[in-house]
Scaffold this motif. Structure first.
Motif, mmCIF file in Angstrom:
data_model
loop_
_atom_site.group_PDB
_atom_site.id
_atom_site.type_symbol
_atom_site.label_atom_id
_atom_site.label_comp_id
_atom_site.label_asym_id
_atom_site.label_seq_id
_atom_site.Cartn_x
_atom_site.Cartn_y
_atom_site.Cartn_z
ATOM 1 N N MET A 166 57.644 29.968 -27.666
ATOM 2 C CA MET A 166 59.238 29.107 -27.429
ATOM 3 C C MET A 166 59.531 29.576 -29.324
ATOM 4 S SD MET A 166 59.631 25.062 -26.665
ATOM 5 C CE MET A 166 58.677 25.305 -25.713
ATOM 6 N N THR A 167 60.875 29.735 -29.074
ATOM 7 C CA THR A 167 61.420 30.098 -30.518
ATOM 8 C C THR A 167 62.233 28.381 -31.068
ATOM 9 O OG1 THR A 167 63.744 30.148 -29.505
ATOM 10 C CG2 THR A 167 61.945 31.985 -30.074
ATOM 11 N N ALA A 168 62.836 29.132 -32.159
ATOM 12 C CA ALA A 168 62.997 27.530 -32.705
ATOM 13 C C ALA A 168 64.175 26.886 -32.099
ATOM 14 C CB ALA A 168 62.966 27.567 -34.144
ATOM 15 N N ILE A 169 65.206 28.176 -31.909
ATOM 16 C CA ILE A 169 65.417 27.198 -31.014
ATOM 17 C C ILE A 169 65.772 26.867 -29.598
ATOM 18 C CG2 ILE A 169 68.542 28.657 -29.792
ATOM 19 C CD1 ILE A 169 68.331 30.189 -32.033
ATOM 20 N N GLU A 170 65.150 27.424 -28.339
ATOM 21 C CA GLU A 170 64.459 27.049 -27.767
ATOM 22 C C GLU A 170 63.650 25.931 -27.612
ATOM 23 O OE1 GLU A 170 62.178 30.139 -26.077
ATOM 24 O OE2 GLU A 170 63.942 31.064 -25.067
ATOM 25 N N PHE A 171 63.034 25.376 -28.251
ATOM 26 C CA PHE A 171 62.752 24.155 -29.024
ATOM 27 C C PHE A 171 63.555 22.961 -29.488
ATOM 28 C CE2 PHE A 171 60.485 20.965 -31.713
ATOM 29 C CZ PHE A 171 59.184 21.233 -30.952
ATOM 30 N N THR A 172 64.412 23.140 -29.897
ATOM 31 C CA THR A 172 65.385 22.503 -30.191
ATOM 32 C C THR A 172 65.915 21.754 -28.745
ATOM 33 O OG1 THR A 172 65.170 23.336 -32.566
ATOM 34 C CG2 THR A 172 67.069 21.999 -32.260
ATOM 35 N N ASN A 173 67.191 22.888 -29.131
ATOM 36 C CA ASN A 173 67.262 22.886 -27.125
ATOM 37 C C ASN A 173 66.362 21.745 -26.930
ATOM 38 O OD1 ASN A 173 69.361 24.180 -28.693
ATOM 39 N ND2 ASN A 173 69.394 26.087 -26.891
ATOM 40 N N GLN A 174 65.426 21.642 -26.017
ATOM 41 C CA GLN A 174 65.151 21.288 -24.933
ATOM 42 C C GLN A 174 64.333 19.750 -26.115
ATOM 43 O OE1 GLN A 174 60.763 23.293 -23.889
ATOM 44 N NE2 GLN A 174 62.130 24.787 -23.101
ATOM 45 N N ASP B 156 67.076 3.977 -34.032
ATOM 46 C CA ASP B 156 66.506 4.573 -35.508
ATOM 47 C C ASP B 156 65.191 4.578 -35.744
ATOM 48 O OD1 ASP B 156 68.927 3.669 -37.014
ATOM 49 O OD2 ASP B 156 67.697 1.867 -37.958
ATOM 50 N N LEU B 157 64.839 4.477 -33.832
ATOM 51 C CA LEU B 157 63.282 4.779 -33.582
ATOM 52 C C LEU B 157 63.270 5.782 -33.020
ATOM 53 C CD1 LEU B 157 60.412 4.630 -33.205
ATOM 54 C CD2 LEU B 157 61.223 3.235 -31.629
ATOM 55 N N ILE B 158 64.832 6.251 -31.978
ATOM 56 C CA ILE B 158 65.040 7.512 -31.781
ATOM 57 C C ILE B 158 65.264 8.969 -32.863
ATOM 58 C CG2 ILE B 158 66.653 8.798 -30.434
ATOM 59 C CD1 ILE B 158 66.439 6.526 -28.605
ATOM 60 N N GLN B 159 65.587 8.883 -33.610
ATOM 61 C CA GLN B 159 66.206 9.447 -35.117
ATOM 62 C C GLN B 159 64.849 9.547 -35.602
ATOM 63 O OE1 GLN B 159 68.813 7.803 -37.513
ATOM 64 N NE2 GLN B 159 69.154 9.762 -38.724
ATOM 65 N N GLU B 160 64.382 8.799 -36.075
ATOM 66 C CA GLU B 160 62.790 8.739 -36.724
ATOM 67 C C GLU B 160 61.547 10.127 -35.831
ATOM 68 O OE1 GLU B 160 59.190 6.492 -38.291
ATOM 69 O OE2 GLU B 160 60.932 5.702 -38.070
ATOM 70 N N THR B 161 62.082 9.638 -34.367
ATOM 71 C CA THR B 161 61.076 10.735 -33.796
ATOM 72 C C THR B 161 60.898 12.074 -33.781
ATOM 73 O OG1 THR B 161 60.384 8.887 -32.474
ATOM 74 C CG2 THR B 161 60.808 11.073 -31.436
ATOM 75 N N LEU B 162 62.836 12.129 -33.642
ATOM 76 C CA LEU B 162 63.694 13.217 -32.997
ATOM 77 C C LEU B 162 63.114 14.387 -34.492
ATOM 78 C CD1 LEU B 162 66.596 12.504 -31.237
ATOM 79 C CD2 LEU B 162 64.540 13.873 -30.755
ATOM 80 N N VAL B 163 63.429 12.946 -35.835
ATOM 81 C CA VAL B 163 63.215 13.930 -37.377
ATOM 82 C C VAL B 163 61.310 14.933 -37.147
ATOM 83 C CG1 VAL B 163 63.202 14.171 -39.656
ATOM 84 C CG2 VAL B 163 65.116 13.423 -37.999
ATOM 85 N N LYS B 164 60.901 13.929 -36.415
ATOM 86 C CA LYS B 164 59.376 13.867 -37.086
ATOM 87 C C LYS B 164 59.015 15.324 -35.956
ATOM 88 C CE LYS B 164 57.367 9.788 -38.023
ATOM 89 N NZ LYS B 164 56.970 8.587 -38.009
ATOM 90 N N ALA B 165 59.605 15.240 -35.067
ATOM 91 C CA ALA B 165 59.790 16.379 -33.795
ATOM 92 C C ALA B 165 60.123 18.025 -34.587
ATOM 93 C CB ALA B 165 59.893 16.326 -32.650
ATOM 94 N N LEU B 166 60.568 17.717 -35.304
ATOM 95 C CA LEU B 166 61.341 18.788 -35.383
ATOM 96 C C LEU B 166 60.572 19.408 -36.925
ATOM 97 C CD1 LEU B 166 65.300 18.267 -35.256
ATOM 98 C CD2 LEU B 166 63.888 19.386 -33.764
ATOM 99 N N GLN B 167 59.846 18.573 -37.247
ATOM 100 C CA GLN B 167 59.429 18.734 -38.565
ATOM 101 C C GLN B 167 58.244 19.492 -38.383
ATOM 102 O OE1 GLN B 167 59.826 15.280 -41.163
ATOM 103 N NE2 GLN B 167 61.299 15.957 -42.169
ATOM 104 N N ASN B 168 57.983 18.927 -37.776
ATOM 105 C CA ASN B 168 56.713 19.218 -36.683
ATOM 106 C C ASN B 168 56.114 19.956 -35.471
ATOM 107 O OD1 ASN B 168 54.745 17.737 -38.561
ATOM 108 N ND2 ASN B 168 55.599 16.333 -38.129
ATOM 109 N N LYS B 169 57.301 20.934 -35.202
ATOM 110 C CA LYS B 169 57.478 21.709 -34.176
ATOM 111 C C LYS B 169 56.023 22.540 -33.935
ATOM 112 C CE LYS B 169 60.984 24.649 -36.234
ATOM 113 N NZ LYS B 169 62.026 23.948 -36.489
ATOM 114 N N GLU B 170 56.091 23.262 -35.233
ATOM 115 C CA GLU B 170 54.696 24.551 -35.260
ATOM 116 C C GLU B 170 53.409 23.705 -34.652
ATOM 117 O OE1 GLU B 170 54.205 21.896 -39.031
ATOM 118 O OE2 GLU B 170 55.209 22.845 -38.179
ATOM 119 N N LYS B 171 53.204 22.103 -34.199
ATOM 120 C CA LYS B 171 51.956 21.743 -34.050
ATOM 121 C C LYS B 171 52.489 21.301 -32.060
ATOM 122 C CE LYS B 171 51.132 19.128 -37.566
ATOM 123 N NZ LYS B 171 51.428 17.432 -38.729
#
Length: 171
Positions: A1-9, A33-48
């Motif tokens: 899965m590419t970074a763009i696909e991951f971000t879109n999903q 705030d919790l949703i924003q924090e969740t999305l930031v963590k998900a995008l920062q850790n997409k390799e996991k």
């Protein structure tokens, strides 16, 4: 899965996080705030994230863990140590401070005023229902059909809800 696909999903699934965040926080701003924090963590850790697994469940797990971590931080920050002979913990979080009766007194006055301003045909069945009468008992006492009783109580509730809108939490 590419970074763009991951971000879109992730972006597509972000809308389904709001009800869960509201359930956890019980506050709209904290939920955002919790949703924003969740999305930031998900995008920062997409390799996991392992492709082929449930992305939605992964996001929910991040959100739940973020909420728990934030809650623990707040609890630790608001707990102090009493240095007396018997060591005890005192919780000094503002959410647990007892409030005076002024706020509830104002609310009760507003509720009573709103009930007094109801039309008499709606107030009588509403107050009888409020005091514990059953629909059938109200219908017999007022000598009106049971459907009319239900309708009048419904209208009274609706009017009271409109008049007391300032006490509704924004969600």
């Amino acid at each position: 899965m590419t970074a763009i696909e991951f971000t879109n999903q992730v972006q597509t699934l972000s809308y389904s996080l709001k009800p869960v965040a509201l359930n956890l926080t019980r506050d709209l701003d904290d939920a955002k705030d919790l949703i924003q924090e969740t999305l930031v963590k998900a995008l920062q850790n997409k390799e996991k994230f392992k492709a082929g697994t449930n992305l939605k469940a992964w996001l929910y797990t991040i959100m739940r863990n973020s909420f728990i971590n934030n809650y623990n931080k707040i609890t630790k920050r608001s707990t102090t140590l009493d240095n007396t002979d018997q060591i005890t913990f005192l919780n000094t979080d503002d959410r647990f401070v007892a409030q005076n009766n002024a706020v509830s007194s104002f609310a009760l006055n507003d509720i009573n005023q709103a009930i007094e301003h109801l039309n008499d045909e709606y107030r009588k069945p509403f107050m009888m229902y409020y005091t514990g009468y059953k629909y059938l008992e109200i219908a017999e006492h007022l000598q009106i059909p049971i459907g009319t009783v239900k309708n009048r109580i419904h209208i009274a509730r609706k009017e009271l809800k409109d008049k007391l809108r300032v006490y509704n939490p924004v969600v």
